[in-house]
Design a protein around this motif. Structure first.
Motif, PDB file in Angstrom:
ATOM      1  N   ASP A 143      -1.756  -5.248   8.770  1.00 23.25           N
ATOM      2  CA  ASP A 143      -2.805  -4.301   8.380  1.00 23.25           C
ATOM      3  C   ASP A 143      -4.006  -5.101   7.879  1.00 23.25           C
ATOM      4  O   ASP A 143      -3.965  -5.702   6.801  1.00 23.25           O
ATOM      5  N   ILE A 183     -11.724   6.754  11.233  1.00 17.59           N
ATOM      6  CA  ILE A 183     -11.526   5.940  12.427  1.00 17.59           C
ATOM      7  C   ILE A 183     -10.673   4.713  12.089  1.00 17.59           C
ATOM      8  O   ILE A 183     -11.076   3.857  11.297  1.00 17.59           O
ATOM      9  N   TRP A 228       0.861  -1.189   0.000  1.00 15.32           N
ATOM     10  CA  TRP A 228       0.000   0.000   0.000  1.00 15.32           C
ATOM     11  C   TRP A 228       0.898   1.239   0.000  1.00 15.32           C
ATOM     12  O   TRP A 228       1.920   1.290   0.696  1.00 15.32           O
ATOM     13  N   SER A 265     -13.057   2.234   7.953  1.00 16.00           N
ATOM     14  CA  SER A 265     -13.196   2.815   6.619  1.00 16.00           C
ATOM     15  C   SER A 265     -13.787   1.868   5.583  1.00 16.00           C
ATOM     16  O   SER A 265     -14.700   2.233   4.841  1.00 16.00           O
ATOM     17  N   TYR A 286      -9.854  -4.722  -5.264  1.00 20.58           N
ATOM     18  CA  TYR A 286      -8.924  -4.314  -6.320  1.00 20.58           C
ATOM     19  C   TYR A 286      -8.551  -5.509  -7.185  1.00 20.58           C
ATOM     20  O   TYR A 286      -8.509  -6.636  -6.697  1.00 20.58           O
ATOM     21  N   TYR A 318      -9.041  -4.583   5.465  1.00 16.11           N
ATOM     22  CA  TYR A 318     -10.036  -5.183   4.553  1.00 16.11           C
ATOM     23  C   TYR A 318     -10.618  -6.490   5.103  1.00 16.11           C
ATOM     24  O   TYR A 318     -11.171  -7.292   4.344  1.00 16.11           O
TER      25      TYR A 318
HETATM   26  N1  PMP Z   1      -4.202   0.347   4.910  1.00 15.29           N
HETATM   27  C1  PMP Z   1      -4.603  -0.008   3.677  1.00 15.29           C
HETATM   28  C2  PMP Z   1      -4.078  -1.281   3.112  1.00 15.29           C
HETATM   29  C3  PMP Z   1      -5.506   0.791   2.963  1.00 15.29           C
HETATM   30  O1  PMP Z   1      -5.893   0.435   1.752  1.00 15.29           O
HETATM   31  C4  PMP Z   1      -5.980   1.968   3.550  1.00 15.29           C
HETATM   32  C5  PMP Z   1      -6.956   2.798   2.764  1.00 15.29           C
HETATM   33  N2  PMP Z   1      -6.624   4.093   2.583  1.00 15.29           N
HETATM   34  C6  PMP Z   1      -5.515   2.315   4.827  1.00 15.29           C
HETATM   35  C7  PMP Z   1      -4.632   1.483   5.478  1.00 15.29           C
HETATM   36  C8  PMP Z   1      -5.923   3.560   5.542  1.00 15.29           C
HETATM   37  O2  PMP Z   1      -7.268   3.602   5.791  1.00 15.29           O
HETATM   38  P1  PMP Z   1      -7.952   4.737   6.678  1.00 15.29           P
HETATM   39  O3  PMP Z   1      -6.911   5.737   7.010  1.00 15.29           O
HETATM   40  O4  PMP Z   1      -9.058   5.281   5.839  1.00 15.29           O
HETATM   41  O5  PMP Z   1      -8.461   4.027   7.894  1.00 15.29           O
END
Ligand code: PMP
Ligand code: GLU
Length: 397
Positions: free
Chosen positions: A204, A246, A125, A236, A323, A207
């Protein structure tokens, strides 16, 4: 001499956000651009979450919150970790932030010293590498390809570790490849990491709920590695709450405390209103997200089938996220009018200018052979998008 700091001069702009900005500008000029550049669900935030935010405003929950987040929210997240991931994180081990993006920045800035190495599997990412550089750490990448389903092996991981390695950061389900690590694969990676003292993992899992193969697996579930893992998640993606900002972590207490200290200097606690909304999301049965997940799976199948009809593209089957990261390298060296395609950036610019379709070039994610297609859009839009890609690519020879 630049008036700006070396720090900001050395920082690359987020390519996902840059492409989204460019598409908006072209749309404002009246161009019919389909933008599949930014990764965000196109669904509305569920009503019960919006209602909680409205109630928070009416109840005057509008003051500074504790830096780490409201205790009620951290308790609910603690329960969520137990319920969904069989992970035990006490509320003190949980820090709520302004998006998972801030959570990741907090961790990297809290743990990485200048010169220390951070392993980042490709494709990654976009923000991982830049945040590591901001901490003056050294990103060390591990290559993968569409053939390996964009996953790393334990052998590759072991080879990348040096005495300077501080941590590894990866996402599962992965943005941008959609790859999902299963329990055995995670255990094998954990068994490599545990051989090295003081080596940490940022997992992370933002998703988590957009997973098409059943159960999400967290690497922190293995007791022998639990103390070395920082589990990152947020609202998100799963709850279509990108604008609410958040994110959160579950971490060893000393790391959580460091992140709280860092956050206390940068942003304080995140929005009190968003936290009250997130409280309902954390308490909700995950089944409320299933409808969105199923819609994403249907779209994945639709787009994958259509992309596979285009000559010269190579795809894997993404098991999660929203994706498709496909290999377009067979188009390198081809031309049309003033365009000559040398790399993924050239191809994404060609598709934008000739085809009115905005995707993100793979170099932003560390793999210049590929391009990222976000299928978080209506089916009709996706069909038109693939048609535009097909027609544009057909012009190149
Ligand atoms: N990690 C990954 C893999 C993402 O795709 C995203 C999306 N922007 C984020 C972190 C951050 O997400 P957010 O700050 O919206 O919680
Ligand atoms: N995670 C999303 C993406 O990759 C949002 C944009 C961003 O924060 O970089 O497109």
């Amino acid at each position: 001499m630049s008036k700006l700091s070396d720090r900001i001069n050395n920082l690359a702009e987020s390519q996902t956000l840059a492409m989204a900005k460019k598409s908006r500008e072209l749309q404002a000029q009246g161009k019919d651009i389909i933008s599949l550049s930014i990764g965000e669900p196109d669904f509305d935030t569920p009503q019960f979450i919006k209602d909680a935010a409205k109630a928070a405003i009416d109840n005057n929950i509008t003051r500074y919150s504790p830096v780490a987040g409201y205790l009620d929210l951290r308790k609910a997240i603690s329960e969520k970790f137990k319920r969904d991931n069989h992970l035990t994180y006490t509320p003190e081990q949980i820090i709520v932030s302004t998006g998972a993006k801030q959570s990741i920045a907090n961790i990297i800035l809290s743990l990485v010293n200048p010169g220390e190495e951070v392993i980042v599997p490709i494709p990654y990412w976009v923000s991982y590498i830049e945040t590591i550089k901001l901490a003056e750490g050294v990103p060390v990448t591990i290559s993968t390809s569409v053939e390996s389903n964009f996953k790393i092996s334990p052998e590759q991981l072991k080879k990348a570790i040096t005495p300077k390695t501080k941590m590894i950061v990866f996402s599962t389900p992965c943005n941008p490849s959609g790859s999902v690590y299963n329990k055995e694969e995670l255990k094998a990676l954990a068994e490599v990491i545990i051989q090295f003292p003081d080596l940490y993992i940022i997992s992370d899992e933002i998703y988590e709920y957009i997973n098409f193969i059943g159960k999400h697996e967290s690497i922190a579930q293995f007791d022998f590695i639990y103390d070395r893992v920082i589990t990152v998640n947020g609202m998100s993606k799963g709850f279509a709450m990108t604008g609410w900002r958040i994110g959160y972590i579950g971490a060893p207490l000393w790391i959580a405390q460091a992140c709280e200290k860092m956050q206390g200097q940068f942003t304080s606690g995140t929005s009190s209103i968003s936290q009250m909304a997130a409280l309902e999301a954390a308490k909700a049965d995950p089944s409320v997200t299933v409808e969105m997940r199923d819609a994403f799976k249907k779209r994945r199948d639709l787009v994958l089938a259509a992309l596979n009809e285009i000559p010269g593209l190579k795809t894997n089957t993404p098991d999660g996220a929203f994706y498709i990261f496909f290999d377009i390298s067979s188009y390198f060296g081809k031309s049309y009018n003033t365009y000559t395609i040398k790399n993924s950036h050239d191809l994404s610019m060609f598709l934008l200018e000739e085809g009115n379709i905005a995707l993100v070039s793979g170099d932003a994610f560390g793999d210049d052979n590929c391009i990222r297609f976000s299928y978080a859009a209506a089916e009709k839009t996706l069909i038109e998008a693939v048609k535009r890609i097909k027609e544009s690519l057909a012009k190149l020879n």
